[in-house]
Design an enzyme around this catalytic site. Structure first.
Site, PDB file in Angstrom:
ATOM      1  CD  GLN A  76      -7.309  -1.051   7.686  1.00 29.12           C
ATOM      2  OE1 GLN A  76      -7.367  -1.895   8.314  1.00 29.12           O
ATOM      3  NE2 GLN A  76      -5.880  -0.633   7.225  1.00 29.12           N
TER       4      GLN A  76
ATOM      5  N   GLY B  54       0.860  -1.228   0.076  1.00 29.49           N
ATOM      6  CA  GLY B  54      -0.124  -0.087   0.176  1.00 29.49           C
ATOM      7  C   GLY B  54       0.943   1.260   0.018  1.00 29.49           C
TER       8      GLY B  54
ATOM      9  CB  CYS C 127       2.455   3.022  10.481  1.00 31.42           C
ATOM     10  SG  CYS C 127       1.727   1.542   9.514  1.00 31.42           S
TER      11      CYS C 127
ATOM     12  CB  SER D  91      -1.807  -3.247   1.020  1.00 28.17           C
ATOM     13  OG  SER D  91      -1.030  -4.124   1.889  1.00 28.17           O
TER      14      SER D  91
ATOM     15  CG  HIS E  88       0.075  -6.434   4.934  1.00 23.75           C
ATOM     16  ND1 HIS E  88      -0.332  -5.976   6.211  1.00 23.75           N
ATOM     17  CD2 HIS E  88       0.285  -5.527   4.220  1.00 23.75           C
ATOM     18  CE1 HIS E  88      -0.090  -4.881   6.306  1.00 23.75           C
ATOM     19  NE2 HIS E  88       0.398  -4.398   5.129  1.00 23.75           N
TER      20      HIS E  88
ATOM     21  CG  ASN F 136      -4.969   3.600   9.085  1.00 25.70           C
ATOM     22  OD1 ASN F 136      -5.505   4.591   8.480  1.00 25.70           O
ATOM     23  ND2 ASN F 136      -4.146   3.726   9.806  1.00 25.70           N
TER      24      ASN F 136
ATOM     25  CB  THR G 165      12.032  -9.054 -11.733  1.00 24.61           C
ATOM     26  OG1 THR G 165      13.118  -8.872 -12.673  1.00 24.61           O
ATOM     27  CG2 THR G 165      11.489 -10.403 -12.037  1.00 24.61           C
TER      28      THR G 165
HETATM   29  N1  PLP Z   1      -2.741   2.963   3.737  1.00 23.00           N
HETATM   30  C1  PLP Z   1      -3.605   2.322   4.869  1.00 23.00           C
HETATM   31  C2  PLP Z   1      -4.980   3.035   5.105  1.00 23.00           C
HETATM   32  C3  PLP Z   1      -2.991   1.483   5.675  1.00 23.00           C
HETATM   33  O1  PLP Z   1      -3.572   1.068   6.737  1.00 23.00           O
HETATM   34  C4  PLP Z   1      -1.691   0.883   5.522  1.00 23.00           C
HETATM   35  C5  PLP Z   1      -1.095   0.134   6.367  1.00 23.00           C
HETATM   36  O2  PLP Z   1      -1.574  -0.310   7.484  1.00 23.00           O
HETATM   37  C6  PLP Z   1      -1.017   1.701   4.283  1.00 23.00           C
HETATM   38  C7  PLP Z   1      -1.656   2.467   3.630  1.00 23.00           C
HETATM   39  C8  PLP Z   1       0.512   0.972   4.001  1.00 23.00           C
HETATM   40  O3  PLP Z   1       0.057  -0.084   3.326  1.00 23.00           O
HETATM   41  P1  PLP Z   1       1.416  -1.258   3.538  1.00 23.00           P
HETATM   42  O4  PLP Z   1       1.607  -1.554   4.728  1.00 23.00           O
HETATM   43  O5  PLP Z   1       1.003  -2.446   2.547  1.00 23.00           O
HETATM   44  O6  PLP Z   1       2.433  -0.672   2.832  1.00 23.00           O
END
Ligand code: PLP
Length: 322
Positions: free
Chosen positions: A113, A9, A260, A133, A135, A85, A171
Site C-alpha cells: 500500500q 502482493g 478483500c 504490487s 496494481h 491498506n 515462465t
Molecule cells: N498487502 C496489502 C497491504 C494490500 O493492500 C494488498 C491488496 O490490496 C495485498 C497485500 C495483496 O496484493 P495483491 O492484490 O497484489 O495480491
C-alpha cells in the site's frame, strides 16, 4: 539479484512467510496486516509455527516496544506492514528494523500500500524482505515483487524450472514485469514532483467538508502519518454497507474496509484492533483518491455522500414511525 517477480502482493507476502519460517519457528506480526500476511501466518501456525500478534493503539499504530516484548529465542520472522491498506496509517518500520537487526531476526515489510506513495529505502528500513504490487501503483494487475536481501536463504513455494534463481519457478510474466517497472518509475517521480502532496490536500479537503457537514462523522486512524490517498470515515449509527450501496447507485465507488474482506460479519479486523466496536466498524467506509482525482470530484463526492446520508436518515425515520 535481490528482486523476485511474483504474481502480486499476495504471492510476495506468502513467499516471504512460507519461504522463511521453519515448521517450528515463531512469527511476530501485527494484528492489522492484510489477510495476505495474516492468513498466511495463521496457516503456518496450523503446521507447527507459533505466532505473536501485536496490538495497535487507537490510531492504528504498532508500538516498537511491543515488537521487542514479543521476541523469543525461536523468533524467525517479524512481519509489519509499511502503511495500512484500510486507514493509510504509516507504521514505524525503521524503528522495528533496528530492533530486528539488533536481535539478528529477519524482517518482512508488506509495502504494497505504501509503494508509489512513500519513499521506500530498504537500507533505511533495515528490512530483509519487502513486498510490492503493481496494481497499487497504477501498474498491471497480477504483477508484484519481493525484495529478498542478498544472503537471505528462502525456500521456494513453486517448484519447476530455475527461474528467478530457483526462488520462483515458472515462465516470467514479462509484460507484467515491464508494467510494474514503469509504474514504480512513475510512482517514484510522483513523490518528488508534488503529486502525492496534491492528493493529500484533496483528501484533507474531503475529510474537512464531510466532518463539517456531519458532526457524527470521524476519521478512523486520524494522524499526520498517513499515506496521502486514504480516508477511512466512520458515520456513527449509519449502516456502512447501505451507504456504500447508495453511493454506488449515485456513481461513487467507495469501499467498506478492505475490498478483500467485503463479506466479513465481524467488521474490519483492522478497525476492531484499533478498539472500535463491531457497529462502529460497520459504520465506516473508505474513500481512496489517486493522482487522477480532482477537486471537482471531491466536491461531488461530498455532495453525493450527504445525499446518501439524508436518504438513510429518512429511511430510518420512516421505519421508526411505521
Ligand atoms: N498487502 C496489502 C497491504 C494490500 O493492500 C494488498 C491488496 O490490496 C495485498 C497485500 C495483496 O496484493 P495483491 O492484490 O497484489 O495480491
Amino acid at each position: 539479484m535481490e528482486i523476485t517477480f511474483t504474481s502480486g502482493g499476495t504471492e510476495a507476502d506468502n513467499l516471504a512467510i512460507f519461504g522463511i519460517v521453519p515448521f517450528d519457528g515463531h512469527i511476530v506480526a501485527s494484528s492489522i496486516e492484510h489477510h495476505a500476511v495474516l492468513h498466511a501466518v495463521k496457516r503456518a501456525c496450523h503446521v507447527g509455527a507459533k505466532l505473536s500478534l501485536l496490538p495497535v493503539d487507537r490510531c492504528g499504530r504498532v508500538d516498537p516496544d511491543d515488537v521487542m516484548g514479543a521476541l523469543t529465542k525461536d523468533t524467525s520472522l517479524i512481519s509489519v506492514m509499511m502503511a495500512n491498506n484500510e486507514t493509510g496509517v504509516i507504521q514505524p518500520v525503521n524503528e522495528i528494523g533496528e530492533i530486528a537487526r539488533k536481535h539478528g531476526i529477519l524482517f518482512h515489510v508488506d509495502a504494497v500500500q505504501a509503494a508509489g506513495k512513500l519513499s521506500i529505502d530498504v537500507e533505511k528500513i533495515g528490512c530483509d524482505l519487502l513486498s510490492i504490487s503493481g496494481h497499487k501503483m497504477h501498474g498491471p494487475q497480477g504483477s508484484g515483487a519481493l525484495f529478498i536481501r542478498r544472503g537471505v536463504e528462502l525456500q521456494p513455494m513453486l517448484y519447476g524450472g530455475s527461474h528467478e534463481m530457483g526462488r520462483r519457478a515458472g515462465t516470467e510474466n514479462v509484460a507484467g514485469i515491464v508494467g510494474l517497472g514503469l509504474a514504480a518509475q512513475l510512482g517514484t517521480a510522483g513523490l518528488a514532483d508534488g503529486t502525492q502532496g496534491g492528493i493529500g490536500r484533496l483528501r484533507d479537503d474531503l475529510e474537512e467538508a464531510l466532518l463539517r457537514k456531519h458532526d457524527y462523522a470521524a476519521v478512523n486512524g486520524f494522524s499526520r502519518d498517513r499515506i496521502s490517498n486514504t480516508s477511512n470515515i466512520r458515520f456513527e449509527g449509519i449502516d456502512g454497507a447501505m451507504l456504500l450501496m447508495i453511493l454506488d447507485e449515485l456513481g461513487v465507488s467507495v469501499s467498506g474496509g478492505s475490498a478483500c474482506a467485503a463479506d466479513s460479519q465481524d467488521g474490519s479486523h483492522v478497525l476492531r484492533a484499533m478498539g472500535l466496536s463491531i457497529a462502529q466498524s460497520q459504520s465506516s467506509i473508505r474513500f481512496s483518491l489517486s493522482k487522477m482525482s480532482t477537486s471537482l470530484e471531491v466536491e461531488m463526492v461530498v455532495e453525493k455522500t450527504s445525499q446518501a446520508l439524508s436518504r438513510l436518515h429518512s429511511m430510518r425515520r420512516e421505519k421508526t414511525i411505521s
